[in-house]
Enzyme design. Structure first.
Site, PDB file in Angstrom:
ATOM      1  N   SER A   1      38.726  37.570  32.827  1.00  0.00           N
ATOM      2  CA  SER A   1      38.623  38.926  33.365  1.00  0.00           C
ATOM      3  C   SER A   1      38.799  39.957  32.243  1.00  0.00           C
ATOM      4  CB  SER A   1      39.697  39.106  34.448  1.00  0.00           C
ATOM      5  OG  SER A   1      39.928  40.446  34.735  1.00  0.00           O
TER       6      SER A   1
ATOM      7  N   LYS B   1      35.569  42.147  30.045  1.00  0.00           N
ATOM      8  CA  LYS B   1      35.500  43.622  30.012  1.00  0.00           C
ATOM      9  C   LYS B   1      35.514  44.122  28.571  1.00  0.00           C
ATOM     10  CE  LYS B   1      38.905  44.200  32.868  1.00  0.00           C
ATOM     11  NZ  LYS B   1      39.529  43.760  34.086  1.00  0.00           N
TER      12      LYS B   1
ATOM     13  N   HIS C   1      44.104  46.502  24.951  1.00  0.00           N
ATOM     14  CA  HIS C   1      44.172  46.280  26.398  1.00  0.00           C
ATOM     15  C   HIS C   1      45.513  45.638  26.704  1.00  0.00           C
ATOM     16  CE1 HIS C   1      42.004  45.816  30.267  1.00  0.00           C
ATOM     17  NE2 HIS C   1      42.829  44.805  30.454  1.00  0.00           N
TER      18      HIS C   1
ATOM     19  N   ASP D   1      33.379  40.850  37.266  1.00  0.00           N
ATOM     20  CA  ASP D   1      34.846  40.899  37.226  1.00  0.00           C
ATOM     21  C   ASP D   1      35.390  41.778  38.345  1.00  0.00           C
ATOM     22  OD1 ASP D   1      37.542  40.594  36.098  1.00  0.00           O
ATOM     23  OD2 ASP D   1      37.326  42.724  35.713  1.00  0.00           O
TER      24      ASP D   1
ATOM     25  N   ARG E   1      40.223  37.771  44.050  1.00  0.00           N
ATOM     26  CA  ARG E   1      41.449  37.068  43.634  1.00  0.00           C
ATOM     27  C   ARG E   1      42.679  37.706  44.255  1.00  0.00           C
ATOM     28  NH1 ARG E   1      41.183  38.031  37.605  1.00  0.00           N
ATOM     29  NH2 ARG E   1      43.344  37.365  37.648  1.00  0.00           N
TER      30      ARG E   1
HETATM   31  N1  URA Z   1      44.069  42.701  33.815  1.00  0.00           N
HETATM   32  C1  URA Z   1      42.758  42.434  34.037  1.00  0.00           C
HETATM   33  O1  URA Z   1      41.891  43.194  33.645  1.00  0.00           O
HETATM   34  N2  URA Z   1      42.432  41.303  34.705  1.00  0.00           N
HETATM   35  C2  URA Z   1      43.351  40.433  35.152  1.00  0.00           C
HETATM   36  O2  URA Z   1      42.989  39.434  35.720  1.00  0.00           O
HETATM   37  C3  URA Z   1      44.704  40.723  34.913  1.00  0.00           C
HETATM   38  C4  URA Z   1      45.044  41.865  34.232  1.00  0.00           C
END
Ligand code: URA
Length: 434
Positions: free
Chosen positions: A183, A187, A82, A161, A168
């Site tokens: 966040s 995931k 990621h 999220d 946010r």
């Molecule tokens: N990528 C994400 O999934 N969440 C964030 O808060 C910032 C980057």
């Protein structure tokens, strides 16, 4: 328990306990806590921070707020990657098939672009026919059959999220370490992998502008990974200027395909090799990082990685003739040339600005429901440290609306900073935090 007391506690810089955090996430996801109450709490977290226990509890509560993907049939070494976000980041398109050629299962759910950053799913959808919305069953079966599947989020993964991220974004609370770390990690935990390699970007086109901040974010995510039983490695990468040359959806796919065919752009290559080498290590297939990089290069040079990409695309309904001949991709109506107005060395090229301009001409979205134009974007001809003469092309703007194109042309010309003094190329890999 009530939300007003929880907000007051964080406002007064006190620690929230596990029950309070779980209560907030559950009730906000269910709609029983309003957006304005959640906004107050998020702002208090942004201003007053969270300790490790709070961040871990927040991450786990968010991970469990929706469905959890079970990938245990693929064993204990399912590795995911990621990125914390960037401009021109086509790494997943390249790295996923490479990793699959090592027999490491790639079952990856990726996101769409929002704001100035692009998303892998939008890029894949610019390949005619590619279906990113297949069922979870088909997704798992594809991984069983050919070792790889790349899809959008079909499952309801970490819905807390989704809500919090949008909130946010609307209250200027994106660049907060506890909020970004929870966040991303929520995931990843919900998506079922047991090993995680994170590309933590740093610079103008990243959430974290300074290395020290990016380092703190990486350390936080590593700690959460450990506490959640997921081995995590963070590769720190430079996002001061865009990655590679292409920014925009089908333009980035073309660059990725060329890479897999052996035409490797240096900065993209460094990121792909570093992340890939650690993914192989975490999968238990080789501890020597430099050797792993060599093994990756072999997979590219002998065509195996490209063939795996073809197999992935074909298996998900995509027309591989576009990959075999990238000239088949639909082109924008206009290609405008941005030319240098003075001679010298490129001293800076703000990645965020390039991402915003690419978005403004149609390659990105401001709101989730916006439609993107797959054909538009920016292809850089010069990057930091390159020398240019007056009148030389700095970049090409691929655009369907001439007026927008002219606006982007002027803006991009001003974004290129040119200096008389020789400029050293900046490092792409800034460090690795394990
Ligand atoms: N990528 C994400 O999934 N969440 C964030 O808060 C910032 C980057």
């Amino acid at each position: 328990m009530n939300i007003i007391e929880i907000i007051a506690k964080k406002r007064d810089k006190k620690e929230l306990d596990k029950n309070e955090i779980e209560y907030f996430i559950k009730e906000y996801t269910n709609g029983n806590i309003t957006d304005y109450q959640a906004a107050a709490l998020v702002m208090a977290i942004y201003l007053n921070g969270m300790n490790d226990d709070e961040i871990t509890n927040l991450t786990l509560a968010m991970a469990h707020s929706g469905e959890m993907l079970d990938l245990s049939i693929f064993g204990k070494n399912v590795v995911d990657k990621h990125s914390t976000g960037g401009v021109g980041d086509k790494v997943t398109l390249i790295l996923a098939p490479i990793i699959a050629t090592f027999g490491i299962p790639v079952a990856k759910m990726s996101g769409r672009g929002l704001g100035f950053t692009g998303g892998t799913i939008d890029k894949l959808e610019s390949i005619p026919g590619y279906n990113t919305g297949i069922s979870t069953n088909d997704f798992i079966n594809n991984v069983k059959d050919i070792g790889i599947s790349l899809i959008g989020q079909t499952l309801n993964l970490a819905p807390a999220d989704k809500k919090l991220y949008a909130l946010r974004d609307s209250i200027s609370c994106t660049d907060s370490i506890p909020l970004i770390a929870s966040s991303i990690m929520s995931k990843k935990i919900a998506a079922g992998a047991n090993k995680i390699v994170l590309d933590v970007t740093c610079g103008s086109g990243a959430f974290m502008k300074k290395y020290e901040e990016a380092q703190k974010l990486a350390n936080t995510m590593n700690r959460i990974g450990k506490l959640a039983g997921k081995e995590t490695v963070c590769v720190m990468t430079n996002m001061e200027e865009p990655l590679g040359y292409a920014v925009g959806n089908n333009l980035e796919v073309i660059e990725a395909v060329k890479f897999l065919k052996g035409d490797m752009i240096q900065d993209v290559k460094e990121v792909v090799l570093e992340l890939g080498a650690y993914m192989i290590k975490l999968a238990g297939l080789g501890d020597n990082i430099e050797e792993n990089k060599e093994r990756i290069l072999e997979k590219i040079i002998d065509g195996e990685a490209y063939n795996k990409f073809l197999q992935l695309v074909e298996n998900q309904g995509g027309d591989i003739s576009y990959l075999e001949d990238t000239d088949k991709f639909e082109k924008s109506k206009y290609i405008l040339e941005v030319k240098a107005e003075k001679e010298g060395y490129i001293s800076s090229l703000n990645a965020r600005k390039v991402g915003e301009l690419s978005g403004a001409i149609g390659a990105g979205r401001v709101r989730k429901e916006d439609k993107i134009d797959e054909t538009v974007g920016i292809v850089l001809a010069k990057k930091v440290a390159d020398f240019v003469k007056v009148g030389e092309v700095l970049a090409y703007i691929h655009v369907n609306d001439e007026r927008l194109g002219k606006y982007a042309l002027n803006e991009l010309q001003n974004t290129y900073q040119i200096s008389k003094e020789k400029i050293e190329k900046t490092k792409t890999i800034l460090g690795v935090i394990v």
